[in-house]
Design a protein around this motif. Sequence first.
Motif, mmCIF file in Angstrom:
data_model
loop_
_atom_site.group_PDB
_atom_site.id
_atom_site.type_symbol
_atom_site.label_atom_id
_atom_site.label_comp_id
_atom_site.label_asym_id
_atom_site.label_seq_id
_atom_site.Cartn_x
_atom_site.Cartn_y
_atom_site.Cartn_z
ATOM 1 N N HIS A 340 0.804 -1.239 0.147
ATOM 2 C CA HIS A 340 0.121 0.109 -0.098
ATOM 3 C C HIS A 340 1.030 1.257 -0.047
ATOM 4 C CE1 HIS A 340 1.087 0.526 4.256
ATOM 5 N NE2 HIS A 340 0.241 -0.704 4.551
ATOM 6 N N LYS A 377 -1.742 -0.849 -3.778
ATOM 7 C CA LYS A 377 -3.098 -1.044 -3.171
ATOM 8 C C LYS A 377 -3.833 0.364 -2.827
ATOM 9 C CE LYS A 377 -1.820 -4.079 -0.278
ATOM 10 N NZ LYS A 377 -1.707 -5.268 0.682
ATOM 11 N N GLY A 378 -4.947 0.500 -2.875
ATOM 12 C CA GLY A 378 -5.784 1.598 -2.271
ATOM 13 C C GLY A 378 -7.056 1.941 -2.877
ATOM 14 N N ALA A 379 -7.419 3.191 -2.899
ATOM 15 C CA ALA A 379 -8.885 3.305 -3.546
ATOM 16 C C ALA A 379 -8.881 3.182 -4.957
ATOM 17 C CB ALA A 379 -9.212 4.646 -3.321
ATOM 18 N N GLN A 381 -6.071 1.070 -7.679
ATOM 19 C CA GLN A 381 -4.891 -0.031 -7.453
ATOM 20 C C GLN A 381 -4.380 0.088 -8.796
ATOM 21 O OE1 GLN A 381 -5.839 -2.340 -4.426
ATOM 22 N NE2 GLN A 381 -7.932 -2.813 -5.061
ATOM 23 N N PRO A 397 -16.180 -0.042 -4.448
ATOM 24 C CA PRO A 397 -16.542 0.681 -3.412
ATOM 25 C C PRO A 397 -15.470 0.797 -2.190
ATOM 26 C CG PRO A 397 -17.773 -1.425 -3.313
ATOM 27 C CD PRO A 397 -16.998 -1.429 -4.644
ATOM 28 N N ASN A 398 -15.633 1.824 -1.358
ATOM 29 C CA ASN A 398 -14.279 1.826 -0.515
ATOM 30 C C ASN A 398 -14.811 1.201 0.826
ATOM 31 O OD1 ASN A 398 -15.112 5.080 -1.719
ATOM 32 N ND2 ASN A 398 -13.267 3.910 -2.107
ATOM 33 N N THR A 400 -13.799 -1.924 1.155
ATOM 34 C CA THR A 400 -12.974 -2.770 1.317
ATOM 35 C C THR A 400 -11.591 -2.030 1.794
ATOM 36 O OG1 THR A 400 -12.509 -2.303 -0.970
ATOM 37 C CG2 THR A 400 -13.184 -4.473 -0.544
ATOM 38 N N ALA A 401 -11.713 -0.860 2.253
ATOM 39 C CA ALA A 401 -10.850 -0.116 2.969
ATOM 40 C C ALA A 401 -10.849 -0.443 4.445
ATOM 41 C CB ALA A 401 -10.666 1.242 2.988
ATOM 42 N N ALA A 403 -8.849 -3.465 7.658
ATOM 43 C CA ALA A 403 -7.901 -4.206 7.918
ATOM 44 C C ALA A 403 -7.922 -5.804 7.326
ATOM 45 C CB ALA A 403 -7.654 -4.482 9.492
ATOM 46 N N GLY A 404 -7.318 -6.458 6.815
ATOM 47 C CA GLY A 404 -7.538 -7.684 6.478
ATOM 48 C C GLY A 404 -7.719 -7.838 5.012
ATOM 49 N N SER A 405 -8.246 -6.693 4.308
ATOM 50 C CA SER A 405 -8.541 -6.787 2.834
ATOM 51 C C SER A 405 -7.292 -7.324 1.949
ATOM 52 C CB SER A 405 -9.058 -5.333 2.169
ATOM 53 O OG SER A 405 -10.287 -5.353 2.611
ATOM 54 N N GLY A 406 -6.076 -6.869 2.451
ATOM 55 C CA GLY A 406 -4.960 -6.784 1.504
ATOM 56 C C GLY A 406 -4.570 -8.236 1.863
ATOM 57 N N ASP A 407 -4.651 -9.221 2.995
ATOM 58 C CA ASP A 407 -4.335 -10.347 3.115
ATOM 59 C C ASP A 407 -5.076 -11.150 2.380
ATOM 60 O OD1 ASP A 407 -2.868 -9.427 5.175
ATOM 61 O OD2 ASP A 407 -4.218 -9.861 6.761
ATOM 62 N N LEU A 409 -6.512 -10.064 -0.355
ATOM 63 C CA LEU A 409 -5.866 -9.881 -1.905
ATOM 64 C C LEU A 409 -4.432 -10.617 -2.306
ATOM 65 C CD1 LEU A 409 -6.176 -8.401 -4.403
ATOM 66 C CD2 LEU A 409 -5.337 -6.405 -3.488
ATOM 67 N N GLN A 434 -11.427 -8.522 -6.362
ATOM 68 C CA GLN A 434 -11.884 -8.148 -5.103
ATOM 69 C C GLN A 434 -12.970 -6.938 -5.142
ATOM 70 O OE1 GLN A 434 -9.043 -6.609 -2.400
ATOM 71 N NE2 GLN A 434 -9.889 -8.026 -0.451
HETATM 72 N N1 ADP Z 1 -10.257 3.760 -0.215
HETATM 73 C C1 ADP Z 1 -10.194 2.353 -0.673
HETATM 74 N N2 ADP Z 1 -11.509 1.987 -1.505
HETATM 75 C C2 ADP Z 1 -11.248 0.750 -1.617
HETATM 76 N N3 ADP Z 1 -10.421 -0.047 -1.236
HETATM 77 C C3 ADP Z 1 -9.566 0.142 -0.568
HETATM 78 C C4 ADP Z 1 -9.310 1.576 -0.051
HETATM 79 N N4 ADP Z 1 -8.198 1.566 0.544
HETATM 80 C C5 ADP Z 1 -7.555 0.411 0.512
HETATM 81 N N5 ADP Z 1 -8.450 -0.612 0.155
HETATM 82 C C6 ADP Z 1 -8.260 -2.089 0.026
HETATM 83 O O1 ADP Z 1 -7.894 -2.502 1.251
HETATM 84 C C7 ADP Z 1 -6.646 -3.140 0.968
HETATM 85 C C8 ADP Z 1 -5.436 -2.455 1.717
HETATM 86 O O2 ADP Z 1 -4.448 -3.382 2.125
HETATM 87 P P1 ADP Z 1 -3.788 -3.670 3.336
HETATM 88 O O3 ADP Z 1 -3.598 -2.252 3.886
HETATM 89 O O4 ADP Z 1 -2.440 -4.336 3.093
HETATM 90 O O5 ADP Z 1 -4.643 -4.317 4.352
HETATM 91 P P2 ADP Z 1 -4.205 -5.631 5.368
HETATM 92 O O6 ADP Z 1 -2.782 -5.528 5.489
HETATM 93 O O7 ADP Z 1 -4.790 -4.897 6.755
HETATM 94 O O8 ADP Z 1 -4.828 -6.803 4.917
HETATM 95 C C9 ADP Z 1 -6.393 -3.551 -0.550
HETATM 96 O O9 ADP Z 1 -7.136 -4.877 -0.685
HETATM 97 C C10 ADP Z 1 -7.236 -2.338 -1.096
HETATM 98 O O10 ADP Z 1 -7.719 -3.006 -2.280
#
Ligand code: ADP
Length: 463
Positions: A340, A377-379, A381, A397-398, A400-401, A403-407, A409, A434
Motif C-alpha cells: 500500500h 493498493k488503495g482506492a 489500484q 466501493p470504499n 474494502t478499506a 484491515a485484512g482486505s490486503g491479506d 488480496l 475483489q
Molecule cells: N479507499 C479504498 N477503497 C477501496 N479499497 C481500498 C481503499 N483503501 C484500501 N483498500 C483496499 O484495502 C486493502 C488494503 O490492504 P492492506 O492495507 O495491505 O490491508 P491489510 O494489511 O490490513 O490486509 C487493499 O486490498 C485495497 O484494495
Amino acid sequence: MRQVITAQQMRDAEQRVFDAEPDVDLMGRAARAVAKIAEGVAPSGPVLVAVGPGNNGGDGLFAAAHLADHRPVTVWLAMGKGHEAGLAAARAAGCHVVDAVAAAAALGDAALVIDAVTGLGSRPELPTTTATFAEACEASAVPVLSVDLPSGLDADSGQVHDSFRAQHTVTFAALKACHVQEPAASRCGQVHVVDIGVPVPQDEGQAVRQADEADVARWWPRPDATSDKYSRGVVMLDTGSEHYQGAALLTVAGALNAGAGMVRYTGRVHSGLVLSRFPSVVVGEGRAQAMVLGSGWGDTDGAEGRVANARLHGLPAVVDANALYALPQGRLDGWLLTPHAGELSRMLGCSRSHVQTEPVSCAREVARTTGAAVLLKGATQYVAEPSGRVTIAVPGPNWTAQAGSGDVLAGICGTLLAAGLPAWRAGVVGASIQAMTAARNPGPYPPDALAARLPEVIGSLLA
Ligand SMILES: Nc1ncnc2c1ncn2[C@@H]1O[C@H](COP(=O)(O)OP(=O)(O)O)[C@@H](O)[C@H]1O
Ligand SMILES: NC(=O)C1=CN([C@@H]2O[C@H](COP(=O)(O)OP(=O)(O)OC[C@H]3O[C@@H](n4cnc5c(N)ncnc54)[C@H](OP(=O)(O)O)[C@@H]3O)[C@@H](O)[C@H]2O)[C@@H](O)CC1
Ligand SMILES: [K+]
C-alpha cells in the motif's frame, strides 16, 4: 481495456488531425456530443451553462446553442469572456447571457448545469466566484454535466482541488488520469468517452490503461477436462505469525475462494487453527507453482531468510507487508509485490504523501528497479510492470478499506500466479475481482465474508 492519455498526448493527437485536415470542426463534434448527453441526463427544463475563456468554454457555448433550439438556456461567462464564435452562436440561438449574481439565482430553476469553465487547460485554484458557484451546485440537487473534466481538476492527476462535482463527465477520444485516479475520479461521476475522430495514441511501453470486467472474465483461469489439482495451480502460503494469526486465515480464504487447485500452508500459525477453518489445506512444503509471503508477519525475525527460501524454490511469489522490506538481491522477474502507499514510500525512502501524489511514477520506479510487477493498493489500484506499462484495476466501493482486505488480496493473487498468469495480470485480475465482489455485495462485509462471496462472483462472471 481503456487507454488513459495525458493532456499533452490529447493536444498532440488533435494537432495531427488538424495538420491532416485543417478545416476539421472538432469543437463542433465535441459540442454536439455534449448537447446529446445533456438531453439524456435532463430531457427538459432550463439549462445553465458556466463558460470559461478557452476552448472548453467554446464546447459549452456551441452545446448551449444546440440546446437553445428547443429549451431555455442561460449562459454565465465565469471569467468575463468566452470563445468568440461560440458566444456569437449562443447569442444567435437565443441564449440568455448573465452575470454571476443572475447565474446563482438561475441555479434554483435549472434542470441541468453544464460546467464548461476549464478542461485540458485547467490549472488548480479556480477564481473565488467560480469556486463559490461550484460549491452552490454541489449543495443543490441540480445535476452537473462537466465538459472534458470537472473544472478545477488537473487532467493529468488524481489529486483534488476546488472544483465542480459532476454527476456526468463527457470527455473526448480517451480517458485522462483525473477520470480514473482517486480521489479526483469520484468528482467526475459517470464518464462518457466520445469519439470525435481524434485517433488515440498507442504508446505501449509507457502506456496507462484501465482494465474492465470483460478483461477479468477473459483472463480468469478456468479448469477444463484435462485439469487436475496440480495443473490448476498449487499455492504455498507462508503468512501470519503468532501476533497476526488471522492473516494466515485470510490469505487462505483468498487463495481457496479464488479457485486454487491446492493450498499448502507453511507459515508459523498453528496448523490446527488453519485446518479447523479450511479442511482442504495441506500443511507443509511440497510441490507448488507460486508462493505468498509476508502478510501478517509483522516484524518477526528471519524475513530475509524466508524470502530467500522462496527464491531457492525458483517459484514466483506474491510479496506483501513486511516481506517487502526483505527483498533479495537481483531481479525478481515474475514476482508480484503488493504494497500500500505507506509500504511503497518506505521502500522508496520518500513520504507517503509523495506516493499519493505520484502513484504511477512511484509504482513504476519500484517495478523498474526490482524487475517485479508492483500492485499499489488503495482506492485506485495500479499495477506497474518493469517496462513502465501501468494497468489500473477495475474500481470498487470504499468498503474494502479495512484491515485484512490486503491479506485476502494476497491470497487471491497467489492463486492466480500459481494458475500461470503473468505477475502483472495476476495483480490486475486479483485486485479487480475483489473490487467487483465488493461492488456486487454492497455494505460493510468484513474481508473474510467478502472472500466467501468470491466463488459466486467468479461463477457469474464466467457463466
Ligand atoms: N479507499 C479504498 N477503497 C477501496 N479499497 C481500498 C481503499 N483503501 C484500501 N483498500 C483496499 O484495502 C486493502 C488494503 O490492504 P492492506 O492495507 O495491505 O490491508 P491489510 O494489511 O490490513 O490486509 C487493499 O486490498 C485495497 O484494495
Ligand atoms: N485538444 C483537443 O483535442 C480538443 C479540445 N477541445 C476542448 O478544448 C479544451 C481545451 O481548451 P484550452 O486549451 O483552450 O483550455 P481550457 O481548458 O479551455 O482552459 C484554458 C483557459 O482557462 C483559463 N484557466 C484555466 N484554469 C484556470 C484557473 N484555475 N483560473 C483561472 N483561469 C483558468 C486559462 O487561463 P491561463 O492559464 O491561460 O491564464 C485559459 O484562458 C478541452 O478541454 C476540450 O473541452 C474540444 O473542443 C475538441 C478537441
Ligand atoms: K469543464
